[in-house]
Write a protein that holds these residues in place. Structure first.
Motif, mmCIF file in Angstrom:
data_model
loop_
_atom_site.group_PDB
_atom_site.id
_atom_site.type_symbol
_atom_site.label_atom_id
_atom_site.label_comp_id
_atom_site.label_asym_id
_atom_site.label_seq_id
_atom_site.Cartn_x
_atom_site.Cartn_y
_atom_site.Cartn_z
ATOM 1 N N ASP A 1 -2.267 5.421 4.091
ATOM 2 C CA ASP A 1 -2.790 6.681 4.603
ATOM 3 C C ASP A 1 -4.296 6.720 4.372
ATOM 4 N N PRO A 2 -5.084 7.083 5.386
ATOM 5 C CA PRO A 2 -6.547 7.049 5.241
ATOM 6 C C PRO A 2 -7.089 7.739 3.993
ATOM 7 N N PRO A 3 -6.531 8.893 3.561
ATOM 8 C CA PRO A 3 -7.081 9.507 2.344
ATOM 9 C C PRO A 3 -6.926 8.646 1.089
ATOM 10 N N ARG A 4 -6.056 7.648 1.147
ATOM 11 C CA ARG A 4 -5.811 6.824 -0.041
ATOM 12 C C ARG A 4 -6.607 5.517 -0.028
ATOM 13 N N LEU A 5 -7.351 5.286 1.052
ATOM 14 C CA LEU A 5 -8.117 4.047 1.128
ATOM 15 C C LEU A 5 -9.177 3.970 0.030
ATOM 16 N N GLY A 6 -9.733 5.116 -0.348
ATOM 17 C CA GLY A 6 -10.719 5.110 -1.425
ATOM 18 C C GLY A 6 -10.123 4.624 -2.724
ATOM 19 N N ALA A 7 -8.881 5.032 -3.015
ATOM 20 C CA ALA A 7 -8.216 4.582 -4.240
ATOM 21 C C ALA A 7 -7.978 3.084 -4.204
ATOM 22 N N VAL A 8 -7.593 2.578 -3.047
ATOM 23 C CA VAL A 8 -7.357 1.139 -2.911
ATOM 24 C C VAL A 8 -8.645 0.360 -3.140
ATOM 25 N N SER B 1 0.793 -1.220 0.000
ATOM 26 C CA SER B 1 0.000 0.000 0.000
ATOM 27 C C SER B 1 0.825 1.269 0.000
ATOM 28 N N GLN B 2 2.164 1.186 -0.006
ATOM 29 C CA GLN B 2 2.968 2.382 0.171
ATOM 30 C C GLN B 2 3.963 2.575 -0.956
ATOM 31 N N PRO B 3 3.539 3.076 -2.116
ATOM 32 C CA PRO B 3 4.473 3.246 -3.219
ATOM 33 C C PRO B 3 5.540 4.275 -2.935
ATOM 34 N N GLU B 4 5.318 5.172 -1.959
ATOM 35 C CA GLU B 4 6.325 6.190 -1.691
ATOM 36 C C GLU B 4 7.504 5.662 -0.883
ATOM 37 N N GLU C 1 2.878 -15.638 -11.400
ATOM 38 C CA GLU C 1 3.887 -14.593 -11.424
ATOM 39 C C GLU C 1 3.923 -13.898 -10.070
ATOM 40 N N VAL C 2 5.086 -13.341 -9.778
ATOM 41 C CA VAL C 2 5.274 -12.502 -8.596
ATOM 42 C C VAL C 2 5.877 -11.209 -9.108
ATOM 43 N N PHE C 3 5.201 -10.088 -8.887
ATOM 44 C CA PHE C 3 5.620 -8.859 -9.546
ATOM 45 C C PHE C 3 5.521 -7.668 -8.599
ATOM 46 N N GLN C 4 6.173 -6.588 -9.005
ATOM 47 C CA GLN C 4 6.155 -5.353 -8.233
ATOM 48 C C GLN C 4 4.994 -4.480 -8.697
ATOM 49 N N GLY C 5 4.240 -3.957 -7.745
ATOM 50 C CA GLY C 5 3.120 -3.092 -8.095
ATOM 51 C C GLY C 5 2.570 -2.410 -6.861
ATOM 52 N N ALA C 6 1.912 -1.296 -7.057
ATOM 53 C CA ALA C 6 1.350 -0.515 -5.960
ATOM 54 C C ALA C 6 -0.159 -0.626 -5.963
ATOM 55 N N LEU C 7 -0.714 -0.875 -4.813
ATOM 56 C CA LEU C 7 -2.139 -1.141 -4.693
ATOM 57 C C LEU C 7 -2.988 0.095 -4.902
ATOM 58 N N THR C 8 -2.399 1.242 -4.848
ATOM 59 C CA THR C 8 -3.154 2.486 -5.033
ATOM 60 C C THR C 8 -3.316 2.859 -6.500
ATOM 61 N N ALA D 1 -1.024 3.577 21.712
ATOM 62 C CA ALA D 1 0.027 3.293 20.732
ATOM 63 C C ALA D 1 -0.435 2.204 19.770
ATOM 64 N N MET D 2 0.184 2.177 18.598
ATOM 65 C CA MET D 2 -0.145 1.164 17.605
ATOM 66 C C MET D 2 0.910 0.058 17.607
ATOM 67 N N ARG D 3 0.586 -1.053 17.005
ATOM 68 C CA ARG D 3 1.437 -2.236 17.086
ATOM 69 C C ARG D 3 2.720 -2.119 16.271
ATOM 70 N N HIS D 4 2.731 -1.230 15.302
ATOM 71 C CA HIS D 4 3.922 -1.064 14.471
ATOM 72 C C HIS D 4 4.059 0.414 14.148
ATOM 73 N N PRO D 5 5.281 0.954 14.157
ATOM 74 C CA PRO D 5 5.440 2.392 13.920
ATOM 75 C C PRO D 5 4.999 2.848 12.541
ATOM 76 N N ASP D 6 4.870 1.927 11.580
ATOM 77 C CA ASP D 6 4.440 2.321 10.245
ATOM 78 C C ASP D 6 2.923 2.259 10.061
ATOM 79 N N HIS D 7 2.207 1.727 11.031
ATOM 80 C CA HIS D 7 0.753 1.706 10.891
ATOM 81 C C HIS D 7 0.221 3.131 10.855
ATOM 82 N N ARG D 8 -0.603 3.422 9.843
ATOM 83 C CA ARG D 8 -1.182 4.751 9.744
ATOM 84 C C ARG D 8 -2.437 4.871 10.589
#
Length: 474
Positions: free
Chosen positions: A381-388, A253-256, A352-359, A421-428
């Motif tokens: 990021d919550p604003p991107r959930l609609g795109a997903v 979910s994180q192409p950036e 196949e196993v390939f690189q791609g962004a879910l957004t 706190a959240m379970r992982h520092p990268d959780h949005r």
């Protein structure tokens, strides 16, 4: 200091393939603090022993000492480091047996994945807490532990025992698991490290502790000791052990986010989760995989794509399951994709196993009967959930979509996780059950699906289960 590893699995001298060190040669490896020597005191088809002997140079050790080392002018040169197993030996193991610790053996891949009879000996191990402490840490991992206190002076028994033990471990484990357990627990028993602890020490712990630390009844004590009670590092490590399978760099979910991060033994596979109760149990990560497979079976899915496959933990299980005719995997991290490809190499069901962004819309996401987003959405990021939702449910539009995500209400049960706190520092974000339900209902209304909810893990009457799963069907 000395470490020996013995196996009796015929042919025993295949131990050389697993360690990537030839039994007929003695090899030496320079370290910043001395020299590590690998040799085989015995090597035959019935019994084989590999030895790692670390020759510590006190002068070089002083030059490379970390900030944790007491700065006593005499103590820098007169100490037990050349003679007792410690973080120095753990570091040497990581350097000398790096490939073996990752579980890789191209010559004997089946053997690398097999539990084999092992005997590990450490003649002198600093163990604050004595033999009982060694038993406490090693026995839950399946070892038979023979830990004997070393007397201060055999000529004067009245002086009592020293803080050292002579340790022998016997059991049937994968060699990679045994090496990683030693890598973590040697400095834990010593409660000392020869170098300053940087934030990446958490990554080292998660990588080496994958598959066993999260389920260990003493995981809190092990984590605190390994990280020298550095509060911030301990909190981060316990949080990651509390319920994440993916490293930040492996979330589709994180192409950036680029693909630099934990290596082939990283947290995508190794940060498994246990419930909050102290007794050992099946890790939550494994329960989650089983729940996803069960849902796919129940819905009669044939071809499946794992969106956010990380390094291929679930993908490999899908490929091994005869119920699925074809499976694919995708992840934003190129490194994760490469690992997943190696992990599933030769699996005939993998398309196949390939690189791609879910957004972003991708034609390769389509043409599958089912899609899985296991522990992915919380990295978006919550604003991107609609795109997903538009990409997966509107564009790819598989018949079945399985989504798992942490249940924020359950976080109160995780040791070391601060309130809020959240379970992982990268959780949005981390959703409550009501929040997940609201999102799922919106997806169903917009894209013509219906959803049922499945709790994963031991449920608390008030807080629910640690993982919540939604099975979307159209």
């Amino acid at each position: 200091m000395l470490l020996t590893i013995t196996t009796t699995r015929h042919p025993a001298d295949d131990l050389g393939f697993l360690l990537h060190k030839h039994p007929a040669r003695m090899q030496s490896f320079e370290q910043s603090f001395g020299t590590a020597h690998v040799f085989y005191p015995e090597a035959g088809p019935e019994r084989c022993t590999a030895a790692l002997m670390l020759d510590v140079d006190p002068v070089r050790l002083v030059r490379t000492r970390g900030r944790n080392t007491p700065d006593f002018s005499l103590g820098q040169y007169v100490n037990d480091r050349p003679y007792a197993a410690s973080s120095l030996l753990a570091s040497a193991m990581a350097n000398v047996f790096r490939t073996a610790m990752r579980g890789r053996c191209d010559s004997r891949p089946d053997l690398a994945d097999t539990e084999i009879p092992l005997t590990v000996t450490l003649p002198a191990l600093p163990c604050r807490g004595g033999p009982a402490q060694a038993e406490r840490f090693f026995a839950p991992l399946g070892w038979r532990v023979d830990a004997r206190a070393v007397p201060l002076d055999e000529a004067f028994p009245s002086w009592g025992d020293s803080r050292y033990v002579s340790l022998t471990l016997t059991g049937e484990l994968r060699l990679a698991d045994a090496l990683n357990q030693l890598y973590v627990l040697l400095p834990v028993l010593d409660e000392s490290k020869h170098y300053w602890l940087a934030p990446d020490e958490v990554d080292k712990l998660i990588r080496a502790g994958g598959g066993w630390l999260a389920a260990h009844p003493e995981r809190g004590a092990i984590t605190r000791r390994y990280l020298s009670n550095k509060r911030g590092l301990v909190r981060a490590a316990l949080g990651r052990l509390a319920g994440v399978d993916q490293a930040p760099d492996e979330a589709l979910s994180q192409p950036e986010i680029d693909d630099e991060g934990p290596d082939a033994a990283g947290t995508a596979d190794t940060a498994e989760t246990a419930g909050a109760a102290p007794e050992p149990r099946t890790p939550l990560a494994e329960l989650r995989v089983r729940a996803v497979l069960a849902a796919l079976h129940e819905e009669g899915a044939s071809s499946v794509i794992d969106l956010g496959c990380g390094s291929g933990r679930l993908l490999a299980r899908l490929a091994d399951d005869a119920a699925f005719t074809e499976v694919s995997g995708a992840d934003v991290s190129y490194r994760a994709v490469e690992i997943a490809r190696r992990r599933t190499a030769g699996a005939r069901r993998v398309r196949e196993v390939f690189q791609g962004a879910l957004t972003y819309a991708d034609a390769r996401f389509g043409d599958h009967d089912a899609a899985v987003l296991m522990e992915v959405v919380e990295h978006i990021d919550p604003p991107r959930l609609g795109a997903v939702a538009r990409v997966v449910f509107g564009g790819a539009r598989p018949r079945v979509v399985v989504v798992t995500t942490p249940n924020a209400e359950y976080n109160v049960h995780y040791e070391g996780l601060a309130p809020g706190a959240m379970r992982h520092p990268d959780h949005r974000f981390e959703w409550t059950r009501a929040e997940f339900g609201a999102w799922a209902d919106g997806v169903c209304a917009a894209h013509g699906y219906r959803v049922r909810y499945v709790p994963v893990g031991d449920a608390d009457p008030a807080a629910g289960a640690p993982t919540q799963m939604g099975v979307f069907v159209r």
